[in-house]
Design a protein around this motif. Structure first.
Motif, PDB file in Angstrom:
ATOM      1  N   UNK A  14       0.862  -1.182   0.000  1.00 40.86           N
ATOM      2  CA  UNK A  14       0.000   0.000   0.000  1.00 40.86           C
ATOM      3  C   UNK A  14       0.893   1.224   0.000  1.00 40.86           C
ATOM      4  N   UNK A  15       0.445   2.280  -0.677  1.00 39.35           N
ATOM      5  CA  UNK A  15       1.253   3.484  -0.717  1.00 39.35           C
ATOM      6  C   UNK A  15       0.406   4.735  -0.756  1.00 39.35           C
ATOM      7  N   UNK A  16       1.041   5.835  -0.409  1.00 37.82           N
ATOM      8  CA  UNK A  16       0.469   7.165  -0.480  1.00 37.82           C
ATOM      9  C   UNK A  16       1.387   8.022  -1.340  1.00 37.82           C
ATOM     10  N   UNK A  17       0.809   8.884  -2.149  1.00 40.61           N
ATOM     11  CA  UNK A  17       1.621   9.765  -2.983  1.00 40.61           C
ATOM     12  C   UNK A  17       0.952  11.125  -3.095  1.00 40.61           C
ATOM     13  N   UNK A  18       1.763  12.151  -3.310  1.00 39.88           N
ATOM     14  CA  UNK A  18       1.235  13.470  -3.622  1.00 39.88           C
ATOM     15  C   UNK A  18       0.985  13.551  -5.125  1.00 39.88           C
ATOM     16  N   UNK A  19       0.093  14.454  -5.495  1.00 39.41           N
ATOM     17  CA  UNK A  19      -0.199  14.690  -6.902  1.00 39.41           C
ATOM     18  C   UNK A  19       0.201  16.121  -7.229  1.00 39.41           C
ATOM     19  N   UNK A  20       1.148  16.250  -8.137  1.00 41.71           N
ATOM     20  CA  UNK A  20       1.617  17.569  -8.556  1.00 41.71           C
ATOM     21  C   UNK A  20       1.626  17.629 -10.079  1.00 41.71           C
ATOM     22  N   UNK A  21       0.956  18.645 -10.616  1.00 36.68           N
ATOM     23  CA  UNK A  21       0.876  18.815 -12.067  1.00 36.68           C
ATOM     24  C   UNK A  21       0.372  17.547 -12.760  1.00 36.68           C
TER      25      UNK A  21
ATOM     26  N   UNK B  25       5.195   6.804  -1.108  1.00 33.19           N
ATOM     27  CA  UNK B  25       5.699   6.282   0.163  1.00 33.19           C
ATOM     28  C   UNK B  25       4.869   5.094   0.593  1.00 33.19           C
ATOM     29  N   UNK B  26       5.536   4.003   0.955  1.00 32.42           N
ATOM     30  CA  UNK B  26       4.817   2.834   1.464  1.00 32.42           C
ATOM     31  C   UNK B  26       4.159   3.184   2.795  1.00 32.42           C
ATOM     32  N   UNK B  27       2.951   2.686   3.005  1.00 38.33           N
ATOM     33  CA  UNK B  27       2.226   2.938   4.249  1.00 38.33           C
ATOM     34  C   UNK B  27       1.821   1.621   4.891  1.00 38.33           C
ATOM     35  N   UNK B  28       1.608   1.678   6.207  1.00 38.92           N
ATOM     36  CA  UNK B  28       1.184   0.496   6.950  1.00 38.92           C
ATOM     37  C   UNK B  28       0.447   0.944   8.203  1.00 38.92           C
ATOM     38  N   UNK B  29      -0.434   0.105   8.697  1.00 40.44           N
ATOM     39  CA  UNK B  29      -1.173   0.407   9.918  1.00 40.44           C
ATOM     40  C   UNK B  29      -0.219   0.396  11.107  1.00 40.44           C
ATOM     41  N   UNK B  30      -0.678   0.971  12.214  1.00 40.25           N
ATOM     42  CA  UNK B  30       0.157   1.016  13.416  1.00 40.25           C
ATOM     43  C   UNK B  30      -0.436   0.123  14.502  1.00 40.25           C
ATOM     44  N   UNK B  31       0.373  -0.340  15.448  1.00 42.23           N
ATOM     45  CA  UNK B  31      -0.168  -1.089  16.584  1.00 42.23           C
ATOM     46  C   UNK B  31      -1.046  -0.181  17.438  1.00 42.23           C
TER      47      UNK B  31
END
Length: 282
Positions: free
Chosen positions: A140-147, A154-160
């Motif tokens: 899973x990932x998050x990214x910004x959108x520019x132009x 960036x890879x994302x993950x849940x937290x404990x």
């Protein structure tokens, strides 16, 4: 592209992300105008942005995977509901229309692939916020959108989970049942958010719990659910069973309607939800 590898294919996820960006540009074009609003049969609002974005997504999915049926919100509202099998798409071209009308930016474009009742691939794009979340099994990932392009993926993950849970809930659809259910977690903090961004906050590890005691449809939840599952979280019904997709011919409810559910970051929290007393509407 072989049928058996859809959910784990990076190119497939990338193409869905690009399609969501394309639809997002259409949404923003309408957002910048004095757009008109009408009501559907269920009295929910719909705008030109919903309709134009769905047209873009349907055309794109026909190119990406023409053999996979598409269940899309506005198509279903118009009575065009396809037959589905073990694999189909769920599309909400503008999730959070009320947030769109309020011009707070918390609306999303949602595209998800369902396989055997499970959302395996999902893209959630928040065009006004310049963000995109995506997930497939194991990534899973998050990214910004520019132009119009993705940057800073960036890879994302849940937290404990900790003893002080961060709970996220609907900005426009709160309910007394949710407030009552949350009494099971004393000391929690609560923040409101719009659309499927609530799932994404759990997926990126900045919140822990999202209970929903209110009506949702499968296209509202599938993409965010897929991102959250890819990040290591879980979405379950109030009895603890996994939330299932492709619900047709339901006794007492419409096709593709969801039951109440709870989304968790830490799956250890989800494991105990079935032991909690249910809260049902009177």
């Amino acid at each position: 592209m072989k049928e058996a590898v859809f959910s784990r294919n990076e190119e497939f996820l990338s193409r869905l992300a690009q399609l969501a960006l394309q639809a997002g540009r259409v949404v923003l074009d309408v957002y910048a105008t004095e757009f008109a609003v009408s009501n559907k049969v269920d009295n929910s609002p719909v705008t030109e942005a919903d309709e134009r974005a769905e047209t873009v997504i349907l055309a794109g999915l026909r190119e990406i995977a023409p053999e996979i049926p598409v269940v899309a919100e506005e198509e279903c509202a118009a009575g065009r509901m396809p037959e589905i099998g073990e694999r189909f798409f769920l599309v909400d071209p503008l999730d959070g229309t009320r947030e769109f009308l309020a011009r707070n930016g918390e609306f999303t474009v949602n595209i998800a692939l369902i396989e055997n009742g499970i959302p395996t691939v999902g893209v959630v794009h928040a065009p006004a916020l310049g963000l995109l979340y995506a997930g497939r099994p194991g990534h899973a990932f998050k990214a910004k959108v520019q132009d119009g392009a993705l940057v800073g993926e960036t890879a994302i993950a849940v937290r404990p989970a900790t003893s002080c849970l961060q709970v996220v809930g609907s900005r426009s659809h709160g309910s007394p049942e949710t407030a009552e259910w949350l009494k099971r977690f004393p000391g929690h903090a609560f923040v409101s958010a719009g659309s499927s961004l609530k799932f994404c906050l759990l997926a990126e590890g900045v919140a822990d719990l999202y209970p929903r005691h209110g009506r949702t449809m499968e296209w509202d939840t599938a993409a965010g659910d897929a991102v959250l599952r890819a990040a290591g979280g879980a979405v379950v019904r109030l009895d603890g069973a996994p939330l299932h997709y492709g619900k047709r011919r339901q006794a007492g409810d419409s096709d593709f309607a969801n039951p109440y559910f709870v989304a968790f970051g830490d799956p250890a929290l989800a494991a105990g939800v079935a032991r909690l007393p249910d809260v049902t509407p009177s």
